[in-house]
Design an enzyme around this catalytic site. Structure first.
Site, PDB file in Angstrom:
ATOM      1  N   GLY A   1       0.820  -1.220   0.000  1.00 55.11           N
ATOM      2  CA  GLY A   1       0.000   0.000   0.000  1.00 55.11           C
ATOM      3  C   GLY A   1       0.849   1.264   0.000  1.00 55.11           C
ATOM      4  O   GLY A   1       2.012   1.249   0.402  1.00 55.11           O
TER       5      GLY A   1
ATOM      6  N   ARG B   1      -1.584   9.011   3.477  1.00 54.64           N
ATOM      7  CA  ARG B   1      -1.916   9.885   4.611  1.00 54.64           C
ATOM      8  C   ARG B   1      -0.735  10.142   5.557  1.00 54.64           C
ATOM      9  O   ARG B   1      -0.816  10.957   6.458  1.00 54.64           O
ATOM     10  CB  ARG B   1      -3.106   9.310   5.389  1.00 54.64           C
ATOM     11  CG  ARG B   1      -4.437   9.643   4.726  1.00 54.64           C
ATOM     12  CD  ARG B   1      -5.589   9.031   5.470  1.00 54.64           C
ATOM     13  NE  ARG B   1      -5.655   7.586   5.234  1.00 54.64           N
ATOM     14  CZ  ARG B   1      -6.346   6.741   5.990  1.00 54.64           C
ATOM     15  NH1 ARG B   1      -6.995   7.204   7.048  1.00 54.64           N
ATOM     16  NH2 ARG B   1      -6.380   5.457   5.728  1.00 54.64           N
TER      17      ARG B   1
ATOM     18  N   GLN C   1       4.260  -6.597  -6.102  1.00 45.07           N
ATOM     19  CA  GLN C   1       2.910  -6.456  -6.659  1.00 45.07           C
ATOM     20  C   GLN C   1       2.960  -5.160  -7.472  1.00 45.07           C
ATOM     21  O   GLN C   1       2.934  -4.076  -6.914  1.00 45.07           O
ATOM     22  CB  GLN C   1       1.878  -6.348  -5.521  1.00 45.07           C
ATOM     23  CG  GLN C   1       0.450  -6.286  -6.025  1.00 45.07           C
ATOM     24  CD  GLN C   1      -0.543  -5.869  -4.952  1.00 45.07           C
ATOM     25  OE1 GLN C   1      -0.169  -5.282  -3.926  1.00 45.07           O
ATOM     26  NE2 GLN C   1      -1.817  -6.153  -5.173  1.00 45.07           N
TER      27      GLN C   1
ATOM     28  N   GLY D   1      -5.726  -4.572  -5.018  1.00 49.48           N
ATOM     29  CA  GLY D   1      -6.530  -5.061  -3.899  1.00 49.48           C
ATOM     30  C   GLY D   1      -5.813  -6.124  -3.075  1.00 49.48           C
ATOM     31  O   GLY D   1      -4.808  -6.698  -3.515  1.00 49.48           O
ATOM     32  N   THR D   2      -6.355  -6.367  -1.891  1.00 49.68           N
ATOM     33  CA  THR D   2      -5.707  -7.307  -0.966  1.00 49.68           C
ATOM     34  C   THR D   2      -5.717  -8.735  -1.513  1.00 49.68           C
ATOM     35  O   THR D   2      -4.773  -9.493  -1.299  1.00 49.68           O
ATOM     36  CB  THR D   2      -6.394  -7.266   0.408  1.00 49.68           C
ATOM     37  OG1 THR D   2      -7.816  -7.367   0.227  1.00 49.68           O
ATOM     38  CG2 THR D   2      -6.100  -5.970   1.142  1.00 49.68           C
TER      39      THR D   2
ATOM     40  N   GLY E   1       1.664  -5.384   6.896  1.00 46.77           N
ATOM     41  CA  GLY E   1       2.940  -4.750   7.253  1.00 46.77           C
ATOM     42  C   GLY E   1       2.789  -3.467   8.034  1.00 46.77           C
ATOM     43  O   GLY E   1       3.764  -2.956   8.601  1.00 46.77           O
ATOM     44  N   ASP E   2       1.566  -2.929   8.085  1.00 47.29           N
ATOM     45  CA  ASP E   2       1.366  -1.675   8.813  1.00 47.29           C
ATOM     46  C   ASP E   2       0.573  -1.877  10.101  1.00 47.29           C
ATOM     47  O   ASP E   2       0.056  -0.928  10.670  1.00 47.29           O
ATOM     48  CB  ASP E   2       0.671  -0.634   7.909  1.00 47.29           C
ATOM     49  CG  ASP E   2      -0.639  -1.139   7.321  1.00 47.29           C
ATOM     50  OD1 ASP E   2      -1.047  -2.277   7.635  1.00 47.29           O
ATOM     51  OD2 ASP E   2      -1.261  -0.387   6.538  1.00 47.29           O
TER      52      ASP E   2
HETATM   53  C1  UD1 Z   1      -8.766  -3.866   4.462  1.00 44.95           C
HETATM   54  C2  UD1 Z   1      -9.906  -4.897   4.444  1.00 44.95           C
HETATM   55  C3  UD1 Z   1     -10.968  -4.477   5.446  1.00 44.95           C
HETATM   56  C4  UD1 Z   1     -10.360  -4.304   6.823  1.00 44.95           C
HETATM   57  C5  UD1 Z   1      -9.185  -3.327   6.762  1.00 44.95           C
HETATM   58  C6  UD1 Z   1      -8.460  -3.278   8.081  1.00 44.95           C
HETATM   59  C7  UD1 Z   1     -10.022  -5.798   2.204  1.00 44.95           C
HETATM   60  C8  UD1 Z   1     -10.742  -5.737   0.895  1.00 44.95           C
HETATM   61  N1  UD1 Z   1     -10.446  -4.975   3.136  1.00 44.95           N
HETATM   62  O1  UD1 Z   1      -9.345  -2.664   3.994  1.00 44.95           O
HETATM   63  O2  UD1 Z   1     -11.996  -5.445   5.499  1.00 44.95           O
HETATM   64  O3  UD1 Z   1     -11.325  -3.852   7.725  1.00 44.95           O
HETATM   65  O4  UD1 Z   1      -8.234  -3.733   5.771  1.00 44.95           O
HETATM   66  O5  UD1 Z   1      -7.501  -2.291   8.048  1.00 44.95           O
HETATM   67  O6  UD1 Z   1      -9.133  -6.597   2.372  1.00 44.95           O
HETATM   68  N2  UD1 Z   1      -2.333  -3.950   0.287  1.00 44.95           N
HETATM   69  C9  UD1 Z   1      -1.469  -4.480  -0.647  1.00 44.95           C
HETATM   70  N3  UD1 Z   1      -1.810  -4.481  -1.952  1.00 44.95           N
HETATM   71  C10 UD1 Z   1      -3.008  -4.006  -2.395  1.00 44.95           C
HETATM   72  C11 UD1 Z   1      -3.889  -3.451  -1.422  1.00 44.95           C
HETATM   73  C12 UD1 Z   1      -3.530  -3.455  -0.104  1.00 44.95           C
HETATM   74  O7  UD1 Z   1      -0.376  -4.935  -0.302  1.00 44.95           O
HETATM   75  O8  UD1 Z   1      -3.241  -4.052  -3.579  1.00 44.95           O
HETATM   76  C13 UD1 Z   1      -1.960  -3.964   1.692  1.00 44.95           C
HETATM   77  C14 UD1 Z   1      -1.787  -2.576   2.290  1.00 44.95           C
HETATM   78  O9  UD1 Z   1      -0.454  -2.165   2.232  1.00 44.95           O
HETATM   79  C15 UD1 Z   1      -2.232  -2.785   3.727  1.00 44.95           C
HETATM   80  C16 UD1 Z   1      -3.233  -3.917   3.634  1.00 44.95           C
HETATM   81  O10 UD1 Z   1      -2.988  -4.565   2.429  1.00 44.95           O
HETATM   82  O11 UD1 Z   1      -1.159  -3.203   4.557  1.00 44.95           O
HETATM   83  C17 UD1 Z   1      -4.652  -3.393   3.705  1.00 44.95           C
HETATM   84  O12 UD1 Z   1      -4.863  -2.541   2.654  1.00 44.95           O
HETATM   85  P1  UD1 Z   1      -5.793  -1.273   2.770  1.00 44.95           P
HETATM   86  O13 UD1 Z   1      -5.851  -0.593   1.476  1.00 44.95           O
HETATM   87  O14 UD1 Z   1      -5.408  -0.501   3.971  1.00 44.95           O
HETATM   88  O15 UD1 Z   1      -7.179  -2.018   3.014  1.00 44.95           O
HETATM   89  P2  UD1 Z   1      -8.512  -1.365   3.508  1.00 44.95           P
HETATM   90  O16 UD1 Z   1      -9.231  -0.810   2.352  1.00 44.95           O
HETATM   91  O17 UD1 Z   1      -8.268  -0.505   4.664  1.00 44.95           O
END
Ligand code: UD1
Ligand code: CA
Length: 473
Positions: free
Chosen positions: A11, A15, A73, A78-79, A101-102
């Site tokens: 990510g 912010r 990636q 998305g996750t 990681g965060d």
């Molecule tokens: C995600 C969850 C949500 C949960 C929240 C908790 C999903 C779809 N949603 O939402 O249900 O309540 O975390 O904080 O999973 N990341 C990647 N690659 C990507 C996208 C994200 O490595 O393509 C990593 C980010 O660096 C982060 C984590 O995954 O460490 C979560 O990503 P973030 O975008 O913060 O997810 P949320 O939308 O907050």
């Protein structure tokens, strides 16, 4: 059981308003990602994968020493997409653990609880009850309280938005099943992302139960998205460190005013730490050690019965039993003090050894030196160790007495039990047992008179003469 831990760290972290990738921001001088890595290291039979993306090369380079497989990636879709990048490393019988990681303060115990709930018939999910669940995916349960799915904030309806149980994002399941589910993900949702959270509904459809567990505290599952959360988790972490120190028998005058940015290789009994002390790196501290306020102790080895007075800085140095340091002392790297050494205020020591019972009590600089035992170094003594290009050594024999304000121009050796007269500039070796001094002779001039201020001999009618006199009597 073989575990594959996939740490999501791709990510952007906009912010944080930083040029540094989010997971490289630090808590207690350690990158967020490294905290997560170290916690997962404690799991047995575990292989760690880090999914990196934005600013990823920096992350990879900075943390290159981690024993992990780095997977890029390229686009953050998305996750679910993030996990897909590592899935070919996963074997069917593996248990896959997803971490963020965060989210730096997750405890090993919580992970263990989660892992124990994983089987071919159950997926394990870490959830959190929140006063304000805004931004979190919501855990949707049926009337029997069984989890049916996770709905993201942006896809949730009015009723779902009322749910206070949030998804932490941390989960564990079996490799064979995860592969199946990931291959079925679509990005047909409000954010056009491949949501990892969609696998929950698939698991339920496949007849699995979703076993949820909660962490010991909310802070454990808190992610860092901005500087405010970073500062909050730093305090949480420091409060845990302080608790741990007190449990080990350390007195902290104020547990809220001590910072531990590292660890202790050794911690004796009855250590007393005053306020605003910072410990960095790996420290060894003996028993009956008192540390005064505002000290920085970094990679130090402190013997028993040592007292360190206020505002002292000790870095990569060792202090022998019964020594007294400070106030306002600075021990720089490669300083080795033997037992019962006294180092006083405004004394700086660098790359030097000081043998037992020696005293350097006031305003001195000792660098690249070998100081013998029972040496007394007077106030304002300076080893001139540097000619602007090279550094040279000063050797001071046992029992020597160095008068105040002496400059020892290195390379130079002061013999055993030698005395150096105050104010000397010593450029050649001085013999044992003798007094050596270099000093211009003192002179008094009986006929000399102080100059008189010009303003005092102006004519009588000047305005100054009308001013009131200091004393007219
Ligand atoms: C995600 C969850 C949500 C949960 C929240 C908790 C999903 C779809 N949603 O939402 O249900 O309540 O975390 O904080 O999973 N990341 C990647 N690659 C990507 C996208 C994200 O490595 O393509 C990593 C980010 O660096 C982060 C984590 O995954 O460490 C979560 O990503 P973030 O975008 O913060 O997810 P949320 O939308 O907050
Ligand atoms: Ca998030």
């Amino acid at each position: 059981m073989s575990i594959k831990t996939i740490i999501l760290a791709a990510g952007q972290g906009t912010r944080m308003r930083s040029s540094r990738p989010k997971v490289l921001h630090e808590i207690a001088n350690k990158a967020l990602l490294q905290h997560v890595y170290e916690t997962s290291l404690s799991l047995e039979n575990n292989q760690i994968f880090v999914i990196y993306g934005h600013g990823g090369e920096t992350v990879k380079q900075t943390l290159s020493s981690l024993d992990a497989t780095w997977i890029e990636q390229k686009q953050q879709l998305g996750t679910g997409h993030a996990v897909q990048q590592a899935i070919h490393h996963v074997a069917d019988p593996d248990t896959v653990l997803i971490l963020y990681g965060d989210v730096p303060l997750l405890k090993e115990k919580t992970i263990q609880t989660l892992l124990h709930k994983v089987s071919l018939t159950s997926l394990a999910l870490l959830t959190v009850n929140l006063d304000d669940p805004t931004g979190y995916g919501r855990i949707v349960r049926d009337k029997d309280h069984a989890v049916v799915k996770i709905v993201e904030q942006k896809d949730a309806n009015e009723v779902e938005l009322q749910i206070s149980e949030g998804n932490t994002g941390i989960l564990a399941c079996k490799g064979s099943q995860l592969k199946q589910w990931l291959s079925r993900l679509s990005n047909n949702n409000a954010q056009n992302e491949y949501y990892l959270t969609d696998i929950i509904e698939m698991a339920v459809e496949d007849g699995l139960s979703v076993e949820t567990t909660q962490a010991g505290s909310q802070d454990e599952v808190l992610g860092v998205n901005n500087r405010n959360q970073l500062a909050h988790l730093e305090r949480v972490y420091q409060s845990e460190q302080a608790q741990a120190l007190m449990e080990k028998g350390v007195t902290l005058r104020d547990p809220a005013r001590v910072d531990v940015r590292g660890s202790f290789a050794e911690l004796g009994q009855d250590i007393d730490v005053d306020v605003n002390v910072i410990f960095e790196g790996i420290n060894r501290i003996g028993s009956n050690v008192k540390i005064g306020p505002n000290c920085l102790i970094k990679n130090a080895s402190i013997g028993n019965d040592v007292e360190i007075f206020a505002n002292s800085v000790i870095e990569d140095a060792s202090v022998g039993t019964g020594s007294r340091i400070g106030p306002f002392a600075r021990l720089r790297p490669q300083t080795e003090l033997a037992d019962h050494v006294h180092i006083g205020n405004f004394v700086e020591i660098k790359k030097s050894t000081v043998a037992a019972g020696s005293k350097i009590n006031h305003l001195s600089y000792i660098g690249d030196s070998e100081v013998g035992s029972k040496v007394n170094i007077g106030a304002g003594t300076i080893t001139c160790n540097y000619d602007g290009v090279n550094k040279f050594k000063t050797v001071i024999g046992d029992g020597a007495f160095i008068g105040s304000d002496t400059q020892l121009v290195a390379p130079v050796t002061v013999g055993k039990n030698a005395t150096i007269g105050a104010g000397s500039t010593i450029t050649r070796d001085t013999p044992e047992n003798q007094l050596t001094l270099s000093r211009t002779k003192q002179l008094s001039v009986p006929t000399w008179q102080r100059p008189v201020k010009q303003a005092e001999i102006v004519p009588d009618n000047s305005p100054q003469s009308l001013a009131p006199c200091q004393s007219e009597k």
